[in-house]
Design an enzyme around this catalytic site. Structure first.
Site, short mmCIF file in Angstrom:
data_model
loop_
_atom_site.label_atom_id
_atom_site.label_comp_id
_atom_site.label_asym_id
_atom_site.label_seq_id
_atom_site.Cartn_x
_atom_site.Cartn_y
_atom_site.Cartn_z
N GLY A 1 4.13 7.39 -21.32
CA GLY A 1 5.06 8.68 -21.67
C GLY A 1 6.21 8.40 -21.30
O GLY A 1 7.14 9.02 -21.96
N GLU B 1 7.74 6.79 -23.98
CA GLU B 1 8.07 7.74 -25.12
C GLU B 1 9.04 8.89 -25.01
O GLU B 1 9.56 8.99 -26.15
CB GLU B 1 6.67 8.36 -25.44
CG GLU B 1 5.51 7.31 -25.91
CD GLU B 1 4.16 7.80 -25.85
OE1 GLU B 1 3.75 8.39 -24.86
OE2 GLU B 1 3.41 7.78 -26.77
N GLU C 1 -0.62 1.88 -21.97
CA GLU C 1 -1.80 2.81 -22.00
C GLU C 1 -3.31 2.09 -22.29
O GLU C 1 -4.22 2.35 -21.86
CB GLU C 1 -1.83 3.75 -23.19
CG GLU C 1 -0.87 4.74 -22.90
CD GLU C 1 0.62 4.39 -23.36
OE1 GLU C 1 0.90 3.35 -23.58
OE2 GLU C 1 1.33 5.36 -23.49
N ALA D 1 2.46 9.11 -18.35
CA ALA D 1 1.74 10.42 -17.89
C ALA D 1 1.22 10.22 -16.59
O ALA D 1 1.01 9.29 -16.41
CB ALA D 1 1.07 11.07 -18.99
N1 DAK Z 1 0.19 8.30 -12.93
C1 DAK Z 1 0.01 8.77 -11.69
N2 DAK Z 1 0.57 7.73 -10.41
C2 DAK Z 1 1.21 7.02 -10.48
C3 DAK Z 1 1.55 6.37 -12.03
C4 DAK Z 1 1.02 7.07 -13.19
N3 DAK Z 1 1.33 7.05 -14.29
N4 DAK Z 1 2.23 5.19 -11.90
C5 DAK Z 1 2.43 5.08 -10.54
N5 DAK Z 1 1.83 6.11 -9.91
C6 DAK Z 1 1.89 6.18 -8.44
C7 DAK Z 1 0.76 5.21 -7.94
O1 DAK Z 1 -0.55 5.34 -8.06
C8 DAK Z 1 1.36 5.18 -6.46
O2 DAK Z 1 0.83 6.22 -5.72
P1 DAK Z 1 0.11 5.90 -4.31
O3 DAK Z 1 -0.85 4.98 -4.36
O4 DAK Z 1 1.22 5.60 -3.45
O5 DAK Z 1 -0.48 7.38 -3.96
C9 DAK Z 1 2.67 5.27 -6.62
O6 DAK Z 1 3.11 5.87 -7.91
C10 DAK Z 1 3.66 3.98 -6.72
O7 DAK Z 1 3.01 3.14 -7.42
P2 DAK Z 1 2.61 1.68 -7.14
O8 DAK Z 1 2.01 1.30 -5.71
O9 DAK Z 1 1.72 1.06 -8.22
O10 DAK Z 1 4.09 0.84 -7.55
P3 DAK Z 1 3.94 -0.55 -7.96
O11 DAK Z 1 5.60 -0.98 -7.75
O12 DAK Z 1 3.06 -1.39 -7.24
O13 DAK Z 1 3.65 -0.75 -9.41
C11 DAK Z 1 3.69 0.18 -11.71
C12 DAK Z 1 4.46 0.05 -10.51
C13 DAK Z 1 4.78 1.09 -12.60
C14 DAK Z 1 3.83 -1.14 -12.55
C15 DAK Z 1 2.14 0.74 -11.60
O14 DAK Z 1 2.57 2.04 -10.71
C16 DAK Z 1 1.69 1.10 -12.72
O15 DAK Z 1 1.35 0.24 -13.58
N6 DAK Z 1 1.60 2.42 -13.18
C17 DAK Z 1 0.57 2.93 -14.23
C18 DAK Z 1 1.52 2.85 -15.57
C19 DAK Z 1 0.92 3.20 -16.79
O16 DAK Z 1 -0.39 2.82 -17.03
N7 DAK Z 1 1.52 4.13 -17.54
C20 DAK Z 1 1.05 4.66 -18.71
C21 DAK Z 1 0.16 5.92 -18.14
S1 DAK Z 1 -0.60 6.70 -19.83
C22 DAK Z 1 0.51 12.59 -24.85
C23 DAK Z 1 1.55 12.33 -24.07
C24 DAK Z 1 1.87 11.32 -23.20
C25 DAK Z 1 0.93 10.32 -22.99
C26 DAK Z 1 -0.33 10.66 -23.54
C27 DAK Z 1 -0.44 11.75 -24.48
N8 DAK Z 1 0.11 13.54 -25.77
C28 DAK Z 1 1.17 14.73 -25.92
C29 DAK Z 1 -1.13 13.79 -26.09
C30 DAK Z 1 1.14 9.39 -22.11
C31 DAK Z 1 0.05 8.48 -21.58
C32 DAK Z 1 0.57 7.62 -20.42
O17 DAK Z 1 1.94 7.52 -20.11
#
Ligand code: DAK
Length: 257
Positions: free
Chosen positions: A108, A111, A131, A65
């Site tokens: 997400g 998921e 998360e 997400a």
């Molecule tokens: N959100 C927003 N931006 C994201 C992102 C994300 N999840 N993942 C990557 N980006 C963005 C980065 O901020 C970056 O943007 P700029 O800085 O260039 O503006 C761009 O994408 C490229 O990412 P990186 O520079 O970080 O790329 P790398 O290759 O170095 O790293 C990575 C890739 C995937 C390891 C890293 O980007 C990362 O750790 N991303 C976050 C992964 C994460 O934590 N995902 C979980 C998010 S929480 C629900 C439904 C769903 C959910 C919850 C509730 N309900 C129905 C209640 C879901 C929650 C989640 O998914």
């Protein structure tokens, strides 16, 4: 309104949806999630379509997400917004949906892949529920579906300690159906979908429904409970800190409150 964050096309009797927000690794913001669910529902209603394939890019199926979009939300805003609530719409799709996953399938994104009926993974696919690193927990079924797919021990390690799975590990632990070279993962999924689409549609639908009920009947309550836990975390300082730290590209400082 034309789609801006996904691409759709038909290949024979298969509806293909491609997540297309490469600059954010297909992070699922409100708009992308809504376009995705609208497209799935449109193909589901289309009599010429027998099955669907959902894919992303080679680098990312979806990195979760959109953290930037939800970082400053309150519990109430999270509960009121239809943003991530649209995730539950994927569960109402009656025709088979195959996820063709390459690169990151995180949070997400993992998921959504697990909400599909089968997963074809490229050799570079990586599955995870990170998360915890931003101060929350999975909120779209991850604690339940991952545990049912890979078992409690591994799910605990993945969700509590951000262990990710390679494609081969995901195959070994039963999360995906097949692992294929990156050049072929989409074709493999499309061929499988075409074969399924050629079978008796009503029986396919009934079979999908009943297989999912083996899990979903007991799952529903747990998913509601999980979602509430997820929303509640938006009242913590650690959620704000975790997401802000991600945006500022620094290490979070946890306070435990
Ligand atoms: N959100 C927003 N931006 C994201 C992102 C994300 N999840 N993942 C990557 N980006 C963005 C980065 O901020 C970056 O943007 P700029 O800085 O260039 O503006 C761009 O994408 C490229 O990412 P990186 O520079 O970080 O790329 P790398 O290759 O170095 O790293 C990575 C890739 C995937 C390891 C890293 O980007 C990362 O750790 N991303 C976050 C992964 C994460 O934590 N995902 C979980 C998010 S929480 C629900 C439904 C769903 C959910 C919850 C509730 N309900 C129905 C209640 C879901 C929650 C989640 O998914």
């Amino acid at each position: 309104m034309p789609n801006e964050m996904i691409l759709t096309e038909t290949r024979g009797r298969v509806g293909l949806i491609t997540l297309n927000r490469p600059q954010a690794l297909n992070a699922l913001n409100n708009q992308l999630a809504r376009e995705l669910m609208d497209a799935l529902e449109a193909f589901d209603k289309d009599d010429h379509i027998g099955a669907m394939v959902l894919t992303g890019s080679e680098k990312a199926f979806a990195a979760g997400a959109d953290i930037k979009e939800m970082a400053n939300k309150s519990v109430q805003q999270m509960m009121d917004g239809d943003s991530i609530a649209v995730f539950s719409r994927i569960l109402t799709i009656r025709k088979p949906v195959i996820a063709a996953v390459s690169g990151y399938a995180l949070g997400g994104g993992c998921e959504v892949a697990m909400s599909c009926d089968m997963i074809i993974a490229s050799e570079s696919a990586r599955f995870g529920q990170p998360e915890i690193t931003i101060g929350v927990i999975p909120g779209a079924g991850g604690t339940q579906r991952l545990t049912r797919a890979v078992g409690k021990a591994l799910a605990m390690e993945m969700i509590l300690n951000n262990r990710t799975l390679s494609a081969q590990e995901a195959l070994q632990f039963g999360l995906v159906n097949r692992v294929v070279p990156i050049e072929r993962f989409l074709d493999e999924a499309l061929n499988l979908a075409e074969e399924i689409a050629s079978r008796a549609p009503l029986a396919i639908r009934a079979a999908k429904k009943m297989i999912n009920q083996a899990y979903e009947r007991m799952l529903t309550d747990a998913i509601h409970a999980e979602r509430q836990e997820f929303y509640n975390l938006f009242s913590t300082e650690d959620q704000k800190e975790g997401m802000q730290a991600f945006i500022e590209k620094r290490k979070p400082e946890w306070k435990g409150k």
